[in-house]
Every structure is written in structure tokens, then in C-alpha cells.
Design an enzyme around this catalytic site. Structure first.
Site, PDB file in Angstrom:
ATOM      1  N   HIS A 192      50.062  62.474  32.664  1.00 32.65           N
ATOM      2  CA  HIS A 192      50.369  62.910  31.299  1.00 32.65           C
ATOM      3  C   HIS A 192      50.212  61.786  30.279  1.00 32.65           C
ATOM      4  CE1 HIS A 192      54.568  61.408  32.120  1.00 32.65           C
ATOM      5  NE2 HIS A 192      54.490  61.096  30.843  1.00 32.65           N
ATOM      6  N   ASP A 236      51.271  64.458  38.904  1.00 32.46           N
ATOM      7  CA  ASP A 236      51.311  63.712  37.641  1.00 32.46           C
ATOM      8  C   ASP A 236      50.888  62.258  37.840  1.00 32.46           C
ATOM      9  OD1 ASP A 236      51.629  63.314  34.929  1.00 32.46           O
ATOM     10  OD2 ASP A 236      53.759  62.834  35.083  1.00 32.46           O
ATOM     11  N   ASN A 246      57.870  54.515  29.001  1.00 29.49           N
ATOM     12  CA  ASN A 246      58.117  54.054  30.375  1.00 29.49           C
ATOM     13  C   ASN A 246      57.248  54.790  31.385  1.00 29.49           C
ATOM     14  OD1 ASN A 246      61.349  53.299  29.540  1.00 29.49           O
ATOM     15  ND2 ASN A 246      60.295  51.964  30.982  1.00 29.49           N
ATOM     16  N   SER A 247      56.781  55.982  31.014  1.00 29.34           N
ATOM     17  CA  SER A 247      56.042  56.822  31.963  1.00 29.34           C
ATOM     18  C   SER A 247      54.871  56.066  32.579  1.00 29.34           C
ATOM     19  CB  SER A 247      55.527  58.076  31.259  1.00 29.34           C
ATOM     20  OG  SER A 247      56.584  58.922  30.909  1.00 29.34           O
ATOM     21  N   GLY A 297      51.413  79.379  49.591  1.00 31.78           N
ATOM     22  CA  GLY A 297      51.501  80.538  48.705  1.00 31.78           C
ATOM     23  C   GLY A 297      52.840  81.228  48.663  1.00 31.78           C
ATOM     24  N   VAL A 298      53.922  80.432  48.563  1.00 29.84           N
ATOM     25  CA  VAL A 298      55.259  81.012  48.430  1.00 29.84           C
ATOM     26  C   VAL A 298      56.024  80.281  47.335  1.00 29.84           C
ATOM     27  CG1 VAL A 298      55.464  81.780  50.834  1.00 29.84           C
ATOM     28  CG2 VAL A 298      56.209  79.469  50.213  1.00 29.84           C
ATOM     29  N   ILE A 351      59.949  79.158  46.618  1.00 30.30           N
ATOM     30  CA  ILE A 351      61.094  78.931  47.505  1.00 30.30           C
ATOM     31  C   ILE A 351      62.280  78.374  46.742  1.00 30.30           C
ATOM     32  CG2 ILE A 351      59.764  78.597  49.625  1.00 30.30           C
ATOM     33  CD1 ILE A 351      59.845  75.596  49.070  1.00 30.30           C
TER      34      ILE A 351
END
Length: 469
Positions: free
Chosen positions: A114, A144, A216-217, A273-274, A276
Site C-alpha cells: 500500500h 500487503d 511507519n508502514s 474457497g471458504v 471461516i
């Protein structure tokens, strides 16, 4: 004599207090040497991007001289612009600020996706003020992470550590550029490990209380040995500022991504593909499970490997590929480390029994549609319910259930239900109408906890539902 005795006592007490303070001070870590050694490999990252910007509308609030950075802050952490930020679009230049660190002597730099997302030009400034235009090697939005390359040799590098060895209570330290203040050092402790966040379920985050702010990212999180154990990524906030809860991507996850980005420029991972969620004590009791562990499936995505294998909503995955699942956050990471077309066994708890189901994993689609949603409210039991409107069902891919139109209090309120929740399953039975919901609810004895599946703000989950007297 009494006066002399008082003076002696005061000296003794003062000496004791001073000794205690010195002992306490000696027990605190000194980060000086760590910072001196690590700082040269930490970099400042800035970007240039031509964008369509918006100015505040009538009644909108002005954010001051750093409004663009604050807009980015709101966008990253809240997914939207600050209140009032709407107006005719204008073309302009935008710059963003972040941090990163050098992982190889020949110029590979790791940061957050990002930080550089959408950038036309990426600038990397070193500790000695040398500045380079970086090449983007590759990105992995799901974790990310982004890998950059600058043309330089003999660069200082960080030492990578083993994030699996981190434990809550250990000291950690961050170096970065919050709000553009280069090489700011903040420290704290590990609050928890293996945190799963709804929007980033491929990362078992490290939670800390280290002060992290915009800028900080992408910066490193060090242990006391000066090793990078995490990449500072995001914070949890209700105020717009740091509130003592920050999250870092584990170094083990990061280096796995780096290896693929270096070789292929992209990351490929398997897909189950769930959707949870965790199994708490009340949910475990309502399902008849004797322990609160595993990953509870709240939704099986259409045409997914999970659906093809016969996994169902309400199944609790206890083991996957021979690895025990203590909490739901472990499953996506385990799946993500595997390859497409691998055939694995999943041990699940269904209808009071354990069974093993074979699953053939597939490559993850670029943009799987995993979100459903909700809006209004329901019936009886402390709530008024209604049929889900057709446009809502179509828009949010809801194929059954009732929507809560109003929470009246009592049972609904105590169970944490909210206006806008869509109830799709109660006590293991699908809800297809208001009448059916009332009938199923009527058969549940007071005081007994049963599983209820709801869709709230686009996210399906199970809650333990108990009818109050």
C-alpha cells in the site's frame, strides 16, 4: 535521639528506594546499540503519482497542510475518505510516504504494497541521504508486501530473524518515518501472535503495542537481537490515531513472498474457497464439540475446491494436511503455503462426528467474489424479521434467510444481534422464510445455546444463540 533515629530511617528508606529504581532501570533494555547497527539498512520511501483528487464540499472539513497524507491514512485504515470529502474531481500530483528496509547488498528493498500502490515513480532514500529511483520487482496485495530494487552495491542490510520464535511479552522495536520524521525509533512488546484480520486472512499478524503511525508502514520490526521479525503494516484505531494496537507481517511470511517475487515477479498460492471464523467456548458447546479449537466454515464459495470436495457451512476443520488447527487464522496461512493441484486431507467435525474429507486445491482466482452482505432486521424473540428483498439478495449473493428489521431487546439484544443482520441458519437448519424461522426458533428450549449463522455487513459468521426466559 528520636531526631537522629528519624534521620537514619530516612537515609535507609531513601537508599532502598534508590537501589530499587536502579535495579528496575538495569532490567529495562538499552536499544542504543541495536538502533545504531540497524538504522543504516532502514530506508525512507516516497512516491509520485498523477491522480484525480477531490476537494471538500460545502460543510466539509479542511484537514490542513498534510491533508493528502491524512486522506491516504483514512483510505488505508477505513477504506474511505474523511467525512465531507466530496467535490468535483481535479487532476494533480500526489505523494505518499512510507518506510522499508534493505535485504540484500545489491539493492533489494522490502516494503508494504500500500506504500507504493499506483505509484508512477518510487524514490528510496538511504540513511546517508543517498537517493535512488527504485524499480518495482513485484507485489503481493494479499500480504500487503512489495519488493523493490535499487541500482547500488555494498549496501548495509538487515538481519532476518525467525518470527515463529516470537512470544507475547517480548520486547520489539520499530524504526520508520512516521509523518515524515525520518528514523524515528519506537519500542514496545509483543501483545499476541497469529492474529487473523478479516481483510488479511493470509497473514497471521504479530500484534504489538509499538507506536505505529502513517509513514511507519513497510518499516522493520526488530527483536532484541537486532533481527527483523516483522514488517509494520497497519493499526487498529477508532480515533484516527495510534491507540496501542498495531500489526506486523511475520518475517517468515515476508521471506516466502520475497522468494517468489524474486523468481517470478508474482506470488502463486493454493485456494480452498471458504470463509471461516474462530470457535469459542459457547460455539463449541452449541455444536457439541468438547474443545474450542478449529476453523468453523461460515461460507463455502461456489465452484470452489471446498464445494467440490463436499465441505459444508457449519463444518469445523480440526486438521488440514496433517496440521492441527488451533484457531481459524492458521488455516489460510497453511493453505497459502501449498501449491495448486495438491491433494490433501481435511479432518472435520460435522453432526457430532469427526470425518476425513479429501480436497484437491486449486490456484487462487485473481479476484474471487467472497463477499455477501446485509442491511435490515427481524421477528419475535426480541426482534422483528422480514423476507430478504430480491435486490438485496441478488446484490449480495444471499440465497436464503431472513433480515432483521428491528431489534426490540431481550433475547436478540443479549445475543448481540443487530438490525441489518441476515439470519441464514439456526440450529443447523437453513432458513428460507419468516414462518420457517419462527417455527425453528419455537422448537429451541429456553436456556439452550445453538449455532446461528448470520451475514453482517458483508461478512458471514456463526454466533451461539440462546433464548432467554
Amino acid at each position: 535521639m528520636n531526631r537522629l533515629l528519624k534521620q537514619v530511617c530516612m537515609v535507609v528508606v531513601s537508599s532502598f528506594m534508590m537501589a530499587s529504581m536502579l535495579t528496575h532501570a538495569a532490567s529495562l533494555p538499552d536499544f542504543t546499540e541495536l538502533v545504531e547497527k540497524a538504522s543504516p539498512a532502514v530506508v525512507n520511501i516516497s512516491t509520485e503519482q498523477t491522480v484525480t483528487t477531490k476537494t471538500a464540499n460545502e460543510g466539509g472539513q479542511q484537514l490542513g497542510p498534510n491533508s493528502e497524507e491524512l486522506n491516504e491514512f483514512f483510505k488505508h485504515f477505513f477504506g474511505q475518505q474523511p467525512f465531507g470529502q466530496q467535490a468535483p474531481p481535479q487532476q494533480g500530483q500526489r505523494s505518499s510516504l512510507g518506510s522499508g528496509f534493505i535485504i540484500s547488498h545489491d539493492g533489494y528493498v522490502l516494503t508494504n504494497n500500500h506504500v507504493i500502490d499506483g505509484a508512477d515513480v518510487i524514490h528510496v532514500r538511504l540513511n546517508d541521504r543517498r537517493e535512488y529511483v527504485a524499480k518495482l520487482v513485484g507485489t503481493d496485495p494479499r500480504t500487503d508486501l512489495a519488493l523493490l530494487k535499487i541500482e547500488a552495491d555494498d549496501l548495509p542490510i538487515v538481519k532476518m530473524g525467525d518470527s515463529d520464535k516470537l512470544k507475547p511479552g517480548q520486547w520489539v522495536l520499530a524504526i520508520g518515518s512516521p509523518f515524515g520524521f525520518d528514523y524515528t525509533v519506537t519500542a514496545g512488546i509483543v501483545s499476541a501472535t497469529g492474529r487473523s484480520l478479516p481483510s488479511d486472512n493470509y497473514v497471521p499478524f504479530i500484534q504489538t503495542d509499538v507506536a505505529i503511525n502513517p509513514g511507519n508502514s513497510g518499516g522493520p520490526l526488530f527483536n532484541l537481537d537486532g533481527e527483523v521479525v516483522g514488517i509494520n503494516s497497519q493499526i487498529y484505531t477508532r480515533s484516527g490515531g495510534f491507540m496501542g494496537v498495531s500489526f506486523a507481517i511475520p518475517s517468515k511470511v515476508a521471506m516466502s513472498v520475497v522468494d517468489q517475487l524474486k523468481s517470478d515477479g508474482k506470488v502463486s498460492r493454493a485456494w480452498l474457497g471458504v470463509l471461516i471464523q474462530d470457535v469459542n467456548n459457547e460455539l463449541a458447546e452449541s455444536f457439541g464439540l468438547d474443545r474450542s479449537n478449529g476453523a468453523l466454515i461460515s461460507r463455502v464459495l461456489p465452484d470452489s475446491p471446498a464445494e467440490k470436495a463436499g465441505l459444508k457451512s457449519g463444518d469445523i476443520i480440526l486438521e488440514f494436511n496433517g496440521q492441527s488447527i488451533a484457531h481459524s487464522g492458521e488455516l489460510p496461512y497453511i493453505v497459502g503455503q501449498m501449491k495448486a493441484d495438491e491433494k490433501v486431507d481435511a479432518k472435520v467435525y460435522r453432526d457430532g462426528k469427526e470425518q476425513t474429507i479429501s480436497v484437491t486445491l486449486e490456484a487462487r482466482p485473481n479476484d474471487p467474489k467472497v463477499v455477501a452482505q446485509s442491511q435490515q432486521d427481524q421477528n419475535r424473540l426480541g426482534m422483528i424479521v422480514g423476507e430478504v428483498p430480491a435486490d438485496m439478495a441478488k446484490k449480495f449473493e444471499i440465497d436464503n434467510g431472513v433480515v432483521i428489521e428491528q431489534v426490540l431487546g431481550g433475547t436478540a439484544a443479549r445475543n448481540g444481534l443487530q438490525q441489518g443482520d441476515v439470519i441464514t441458519m439456526l440450529n443447523g437448519k437453513r432458513i428460507t422464510s419468516v414462518a420457517e424461522f419462527a417455527k425453528i426458533a419455537k422448537d429451541i428450549p429456553s436456556g439452550r445455546s445453538v449455532p446461528m449463522r448470520v451475514i453482517r455487513q458483508g461478512y458471514p459468521m456463526f454466533i451461539p444463540f440462546k433464548i432467554m426466559d
